[in-house]
Design an enzyme around this catalytic site. Sequence first.
Site, PDB file in Angstrom:
ATOM      1  N   ASP A 101      26.617  30.466   0.560  1.00  0.00           N
ATOM      2  CA  ASP A 101      26.668  30.189  -0.878  1.00  0.00           C
ATOM      3  C   ASP A 101      25.772  29.022  -1.197  1.00  0.00           C
ATOM      4  O   ASP A 101      25.316  28.241  -0.619  1.00  0.00           O
ATOM      5  CB  ASP A 101      28.107  30.067  -1.217  1.00  0.00           C
ATOM      6  CG  ASP A 101      28.841  31.267  -0.806  1.00  0.00           C
ATOM      7  OD1 ASP A 101      28.065  32.577  -0.931  1.00  0.00           O
ATOM      8  OD2 ASP A 101      30.230  31.263  -0.378  1.00  0.00           O
ATOM      9  N   THR A 102      25.706  28.842  -2.767  1.00  0.00           N
ATOM     10  CA  THR A 102      24.943  27.816  -3.249  1.00  0.00           C
ATOM     11  C   THR A 102      25.638  26.344  -2.856  1.00  0.00           C
ATOM     12  O   THR A 102      24.947  25.475  -2.579  1.00  0.00           O
ATOM     13  CB  THR A 102      24.918  27.764  -4.869  1.00  0.00           C
ATOM     14  OG1 THR A 102      24.532  29.131  -4.989  1.00  0.00           O
ATOM     15  CG2 THR A 102      24.085  26.919  -5.500  1.00  0.00           C
TER      16      THR A 102
END
Length: 230
Positions: A101-102
């Site tokens: 994920d970011t």
Amino acid sequence: MRLDKFICKSTGHNRTQARQLIVAGEVAVNNLIIVDPAEQVHENNCIIINGQILVARPSRYIMLHKPAASICSNVDEGYPSIFNYIDVPDMDDLHIVGRLDTDTTGLVLVTDDGRWSFNIISPQQQCEKVYLVELRSAIATDAADKFSAGLLLPGENAPTLAAKLEVISPRQVRLTITQGKYHQVKRMFAAIGNKVIKLHRQKIGDLDLDLELAAWRYLSVAEVASFNPK
Ligand code: URA
């Protein structure tokens, strides 16, 4: 591998140029002219363009220490793509093996060898991924048992495979999983009423992240081979 991809991998041609050469009948595979760019070929095949035998560039295997606020995508999308941190030619040929994920940091693998990545991401191969997790609330005493038994996450039709939870401190744990479902770690902790506030991938298989934040390196031959099926 597709014939057009093989040509890109073994020459300076891009995909469009490779296709044009194939469709024009200028490419022979094992002495047969092939005009289908999607023809499957193997590196042991004898592939000739205009009388010249092609030799595929060796596959590339890269590890990166992904910083937060970067995205596991080949292009920038609101945040910089992780490929901004890697400096190698022909980056379009590379793909990410198991996205983060970011806001997640840690070990990301990048390669142009699809068979190799399959050994890492396919749940059948049971390749372990180790995450360091910081939690909003103290970990429940029965969490390790629940993770080991498997959890049915919302929207899934099968429980998660057995996962190993080790407690480092009340709000810090190490989690080992062999799958890579969408937001899996965050969803597993949500399913037991907790929340992940920081997530870091430290290991994939035997490969332990040993780089500074945002640094990258090629894997050694032994590291690459460590992911081959036993
Ligand atoms: N699980 C998650 O929830 N996020 C990640 O980035 C990786 C695994």
